[in-house]
Design a protein around this motif. Structure first.
Motif, PDB file in Angstrom:
ATOM      1  N   UNK A 142       0.862  -1.232  -0.046  1.00  0.00           N
ATOM      2  CA  UNK A 142      -0.112   0.007  -0.074  1.00  0.00           C
ATOM      3  C   UNK A 142       0.883   1.316  -0.049  1.00  0.00           C
ATOM      4  N   UNK A 143       1.877   1.118   0.853  1.00  0.00           N
ATOM      5  CA  UNK A 143       2.975   2.392   0.947  1.00  0.00           C
ATOM      6  C   UNK A 143       3.391   2.753  -0.394  1.00  0.00           C
ATOM      7  N   UNK A 144       3.967   1.645  -1.175  1.00  0.00           N
ATOM      8  CA  UNK A 144       4.740   1.695  -2.503  1.00  0.00           C
ATOM      9  C   UNK A 144       3.599   2.390  -3.552  1.00  0.00           C
ATOM     10  N   UNK A 145       2.374   1.653  -3.638  1.00  0.00           N
ATOM     11  CA  UNK A 145       1.467   2.258  -4.507  1.00  0.00           C
ATOM     12  C   UNK A 145       1.052   3.694  -4.460  1.00  0.00           C
ATOM     13  N   UNK A 146       1.104   4.497  -3.061  1.00  0.00           N
ATOM     14  CA  UNK A 146       0.984   5.528  -2.604  1.00  0.00           C
ATOM     15  C   UNK A 146       2.071   6.418  -3.080  1.00  0.00           C
ATOM     16  N   UNK A 147       3.400   5.950  -2.794  1.00  0.00           N
ATOM     17  CA  UNK A 147       4.619   6.712  -3.046  1.00  0.00           C
ATOM     18  C   UNK A 147       4.953   6.984  -4.554  1.00  0.00           C
ATOM     19  N   UNK A 148       4.109   6.413  -5.369  1.00  0.00           N
ATOM     20  CA  UNK A 148       4.295   6.584  -6.925  1.00  0.00           C
ATOM     21  C   UNK A 148       3.943   7.960  -7.398  1.00  0.00           C
TER      22      UNK A 148
ATOM     23  N   UNK B 285       5.766  -6.955  -5.965  1.00  0.00           N
ATOM     24  CA  UNK B 285       6.725  -8.036  -5.197  1.00  0.00           C
ATOM     25  C   UNK B 285       6.406  -8.087  -3.889  1.00  0.00           C
ATOM     26  N   UNK B 286       5.821  -7.062  -3.296  1.00  0.00           N
ATOM     27  CA  UNK B 286       5.120  -7.503  -1.797  1.00  0.00           C
ATOM     28  C   UNK B 286       4.300  -8.258  -1.748  1.00  0.00           C
ATOM     29  N   UNK B 287       3.239  -8.086  -2.913  1.00  0.00           N
ATOM     30  CA  UNK B 287       2.280  -8.774  -3.006  1.00  0.00           C
ATOM     31  C   UNK B 287       2.230 -10.355  -3.046  1.00  0.00           C
ATOM     32  N   UNK B 288       3.098 -10.559  -4.034  1.00  0.00           N
ATOM     33  CA  UNK B 288       3.613 -12.059  -4.221  1.00  0.00           C
ATOM     34  C   UNK B 288       4.290 -12.662  -2.940  1.00  0.00           C
ATOM     35  N   UNK B 289       5.088 -11.852  -1.950  1.00  0.00           N
ATOM     36  CA  UNK B 289       5.669 -12.098  -0.941  1.00  0.00           C
ATOM     37  C   UNK B 289       4.348 -12.629  -0.034  1.00  0.00           C
ATOM     38  N   UNK B 290       3.298 -11.644   0.096  1.00  0.00           N
ATOM     39  CA  UNK B 290       2.418 -12.016   1.086  1.00  0.00           C
ATOM     40  C   UNK B 290       1.512 -13.123   0.636  1.00  0.00           C
TER      41      UNK B 290
ATOM     42  N   UNK C 213      -3.703  -7.450  -6.153  1.00  0.00           N
ATOM     43  CA  UNK C 213      -3.525  -6.051  -6.523  1.00  0.00           C
ATOM     44  C   UNK C 213      -4.731  -5.381  -6.465  1.00  0.00           C
ATOM     45  N   UNK C 214      -5.838  -5.494  -7.058  1.00  0.00           N
ATOM     46  CA  UNK C 214      -7.121  -4.864  -6.935  1.00  0.00           C
ATOM     47  C   UNK C 214      -7.610  -4.628  -5.543  1.00  0.00           C
ATOM     48  N   UNK C 215      -7.476  -5.350  -4.764  1.00  0.00           N
ATOM     49  CA  UNK C 215      -7.391  -5.108  -3.056  1.00  0.00           C
ATOM     50  C   UNK C 215      -6.629  -4.280  -2.514  1.00  0.00           C
ATOM     51  N   UNK C 216      -5.408  -4.174  -2.977  1.00  0.00           N
ATOM     52  CA  UNK C 216      -4.440  -3.133  -2.536  1.00  0.00           C
ATOM     53  C   UNK C 216      -4.717  -1.957  -3.107  1.00  0.00           C
ATOM     54  N   UNK C 217      -5.142  -1.675  -4.383  1.00  0.00           N
ATOM     55  CA  UNK C 217      -5.547  -0.447  -4.766  1.00  0.00           C
ATOM     56  C   UNK C 217      -6.744   0.128  -4.160  1.00  0.00           C
ATOM     57  N   UNK C 218      -7.830  -0.662  -3.819  1.00  0.00           N
ATOM     58  CA  UNK C 218      -8.986  -0.273  -3.191  1.00  0.00           C
ATOM     59  C   UNK C 218      -8.438  -0.024  -1.554  1.00  0.00           C
ATOM     60  N   UNK C 219      -7.540  -0.730  -1.069  1.00  0.00           N
ATOM     61  CA  UNK C 219      -7.271  -0.294   0.421  1.00  0.00           C
ATOM     62  C   UNK C 219      -6.451   1.037   0.309  1.00  0.00           C
ATOM     63  N   UNK C 220      -5.562   1.570  -0.628  1.00  0.00           N
ATOM     64  CA  UNK C 220      -4.570   2.515  -0.604  1.00  0.00           C
ATOM     65  C   UNK C 220      -5.385   3.838  -1.353  1.00  0.00           C
ATOM     66  N   UNK C 221      -6.334   3.548  -2.177  1.00  0.00           N
ATOM     67  CA  UNK C 221      -6.827   4.626  -2.972  1.00  0.00           C
ATOM     68  C   UNK C 221      -5.640   5.643  -3.300  1.00  0.00           C
ATOM     69  N   UNK C 222      -4.694   5.376  -4.147  1.00  0.00           N
ATOM     70  CA  UNK C 222      -3.608   5.853  -4.377  1.00  0.00           C
ATOM     71  C   UNK C 222      -4.069   7.422  -5.120  1.00  0.00           C
ATOM     72  N   UNK C 223      -3.526   8.477  -4.720  1.00  0.00           N
ATOM     73  CA  UNK C 223      -3.756   9.844  -5.159  1.00  0.00           C
ATOM     74  C   UNK C 223      -3.429  10.070  -6.622  1.00  0.00           C
ATOM     75  N   UNK C 224      -4.195  10.588  -7.394  1.00  0.00           N
ATOM     76  CA  UNK C 224      -3.838  11.135  -8.624  1.00  0.00           C
ATOM     77  C   UNK C 224      -3.460   9.649  -9.498  1.00  0.00           C
ATOM     78  N   UNK C 225      -4.283   8.549  -9.312  1.00  0.00           N
ATOM     79  CA  UNK C 225      -4.004   7.411 -10.004  1.00  0.00           C
ATOM     80  C   UNK C 225      -4.170   7.473 -11.651  1.00  0.00           C
ATOM     81  N   UNK C 226      -5.288   8.148 -12.095  1.00  0.00           N
ATOM     82  CA  UNK C 226      -5.220   8.219 -13.582  1.00  0.00           C
ATOM     83  C   UNK C 226      -4.175   8.973 -14.143  1.00  0.00           C
ATOM     84  N   UNK C 227      -3.815  10.082 -13.513  1.00  0.00           N
ATOM     85  CA  UNK C 227      -2.753  11.131 -14.111  1.00  0.00           C
ATOM     86  C   UNK C 227      -1.485  10.187 -14.098  1.00  0.00           C
TER      87      UNK C 227
END
Length: 457
Positions: A235-241, A259-264, A282-296
Motif C-alpha cells: 500500500x505504501x509503495x503504490x501511494x508513493x508512486x 513483489x510485496x504482494x507476491x511475498x504475501x 492487486x485490486x484489493x491493494x488499490x482499493x485499500x490504498x486509494x492512491x492519489x492522482x492514480x489516472x494521471x
C-alpha cells in the motif's frame, strides 16, 4: 453466480513476466483491444521531419537537425559539461531535486567521454524547445518525447556499436534528466481531463470501501504478521508512486508493490503465487490504498516512459496489471462480487454495510474481534454506547412525562384553592375594645380600692 476471477484468462505463470504478445492476448480477452491503448507500442523509428503546413504543431523545428553524426562528436571538456545551467526560457525556478538531477546527469556524462557532450547538448536543446511549446496537447507532447527517445536511442546504438545494455543505461539517465525538468509542464496538463478522471476514480474507490478480501477471493491472510507487513508495504509503495517525477521511478514503485504482494501470497499459501492470485490481490491493494492522482500517474507513465521498458520485463508486466486492476474497479458491479444488485446498490450508497461471513478457507480462520484486543475493546465500547443511548432516551422520556405531570398537578392545586376561597370567603373582623381587667372573672373578690386620706400637717 460466477465469480469475477476467470481462471482461463489469467493463467500466466508468475512472477516471471510474460512476453508482450501474451500480455496483449490476455488483456484483450478481459477488456477488448481498446484496453491496450495506454501502453505505447514500439514501432519503427519515427522520423523527425518538420510538420506540414496547417498542422497544430507549428514552428517545431526538425528534430533530426539536433543530432550530429558520431564521428562529428568532439571530446567533452569539464568546462563544457559543468557550465550548462537550466535555460532561462523555462518558466519556473529550479527545485532542489532538479538541481541535484542536473548535477548527477553531468557527472554521469563525464564517463561517456566523446558522446557525453553531444548527449547533454541535445537533451538541453530539447528541454528548451519543449518549454516554449506550452500550447501543445498531451498526445503531441508525448509524441515529441517518444520521437526524441527513439532518435537518441538510434544514435547511441550506432555510437556504442550495438551495446544495448549501455544504451539502456544512458537512456535511463536521459529520461530522468528530461522528465524531471519537464515534470510540472507535462504531468496532468490542463489540456486533458486527467484531473477529472482522478476525482472520479478516487470517489469510486471511496464508495467501494466495504469490499473485503472474501468478496475478491484474495488468497492472503492478514492475521499473519509477515503477511500484514507486506500488505502495508505494498500500500505504501503504490501511494508513493505519486511523489516520483520520473516515469521509471513510478514504475519502480509499482514493481516493489507487486513483489510485496507476491511475498504475501507466498507466505499465506506456502507456495509461489500465480497470476490468478496476483490480480485480485492487486485490486484489493488499490482499493485499500486509494492512491492519489492514480489516472494521471498512469497516463504520465504511458505518455513519457521509455516504450522499451513498458513492453518488456517485469516493469511492463506489473504496470499492465495495474491498468487491468483500475479498469476492473471502474467496471465493478454486483455480478463481479456475487452479490444481489439491490444489496450492491445499498452498499454503494452507504445505506447499509455488508455482514462479514466466516469463510472456510485453506488456512485457519480466527475471530478478528477475539484475536485483536483493540478490536474487542472497540466492539465492547460500541455496545456500551448503544445501551447508553437507549437508556438516555428512556430517561429523557421519563423527564418529559414528569414535567407534564408537574404542570397538571400545579394547575389542579390552583383550581382547588380557588374553589375553596369562593365557597368560604375570608372575613376579617376588627377586635372589640375592653378594660384591662374585663376578662377577669374574680373581680368581686378583689379588695376595695384604697381611699385617699388627708393628714393634717
Amino acid at each position: 453466480m460466477k465469480s469475477f476471477i476467470c481462471l482461463p484468462i489469467f493463467s500466466l505463470p508468475a512472477p516471471i513476466p510474460p512476453s508482450p504478445t501474451s500480455l496483449k492476448s490476455t488483456h484483450s480477452l478481459l477488456y477488448g483491444p481498446h484496453f491496450l491503448c495506454p501502453v505505447a507500442p514500439i514501432g519503427p523509428a519515427i522520423s523527425f521531419s518538420a510538420p506540414s503546413e496547417g498542422e497544430k504543431v507549428t514552428g517545431l523545428r526538425d528534430w533530426r537537425g539536433m543530432f550530429t553524426s558520431p564521428w562529428e562528436m568532439g571530446s567533452p571538456t569539464e568546462e563544457n559539461l559543468e557550465g550548462k545551467i537550466p535555460s532561462p526560457s523555462i518558466s519556473r525556478q529550479s527545485s532542489i531535486e532538479t538541481d541535484r538531477v542536473s548535477r548527477d546527469f553531468v557527472e554521469f556524462l563525464k564517463t561517456l567521454q566523446k558522446p557525453g557532450r553531444e548527449v547533454h547538448k541535445q537533451s538541453s536543446a530539447f528541454i528548451e524547445i519543449m518549454a516554449n511549446k506550452k500550447d501543445l496537447g498531451a498526445d503531441e507532447l508525448s509524441e515529441c518525447v517518444q520521437d526524441f527517445y527513439q532518435n537518441m536511442s538510434d544514435r547511441l546504438m550506432t555510437n556504442f556499436k550495438g551495446s544495448s545494455e549501455r544504451v539502456e543505461q544512458v537512456m535511463d539517465e536521459v529520461e530522468k534528466y528530461i522528465m524531471t525538468r519537464l515534470y510540472k509542464s507535462v504531468f496532468c496538463p490542463e489540456t486533458t481531463d486527467d484531473e477529472k478522471k482522478d476525482l472520479a476514480t478516487q470517489n469510486r474507490i471511496r464508495a467501494l470501501h466495504w469490499v473485503d478480501i472474501q468478496m475478491l477471493c484474495v488468497p492472503v491472510d492478514e492475521e499473519i504478521p509477515a503477511v500484514s507487513d507486506n500488505v502495508v508495504k505494498a500500500i505504501t509503495d503504490v501511494i508513493e508512486m505519486d511523489s516520483k517525477r520520473v516515469p521509471r521511478d513510478k514504475l519502480t514503485c509499482i514493481t516493489r508493490c507487486s513483489k510485496h504482494i507476491f511475498s504475501a501470497i507466498k507466505i499465506t499459501k506456502s507456495e509461489p503465487g500465480s497470476a490468478d492470485d496476483f490480480l485480485p490481490t492487486l485490486i484489493y491493494i488499490v482499493l485499500k490504498a486509494n492512491p492519489p492522482r492514480l489516472q494521471s500517474n498512469i497516463q504520465y507513465i504511458t505518455r513519457f516512459c521509455n516504450p522499451s521498458r513498458l513492453m518488456t520485463g517485469e516493469d511492463g508486466y506489473y504496470f499492465t496489471n495495474l491498468c487491468c486492476a483500475v479498469a476492473f474497479i471502474e467496471k465493478l458491479d454486483a455480478q463481479s462480487l456475487n452479490l444481489d444488485p439491490v444489496d450492491f446498490e445499498r452498499y454503494m450508497s452507504g445505506q447499509v454495510s455488508p455482514r462479514r461471513p466466516q469463510v472456510d478457507s485453506g488456512w485457519p480462520q480466527m475471530d478478528t474481534a477475539a484475536s485483536i484486543p483493540a478490536l474487542a475493546q472497540v466492539n465492547q465500547n460500541l455496545d456500551l454506547l448503544s445501551g447508553l443511548g437507549s437508556r438516555q432516551e428512556r430517561v429523557l422520556e421519563g423527564a418529559r412525562s414528569m414535567q407534564s405531570d408537574l404542570i397538571t398537578w400545579q394547575e389542579s392545586v390552583a383550581r382547588e384553592v380557588q374553589e375553596i376561597l369562593e365557597k368560604y370567603p375570608l372575613e376579617i373582623r376588627p377586635p372589640a375594645l375592653s378594660a384591662i381587667d374585663s376578662d377577669n372573672m374574680e373581680n368581686d373578690r378583689l379588695p376595695l380600692p384604697l381611699t385617699p386620706q388627708v393628714f393634717a400637717g
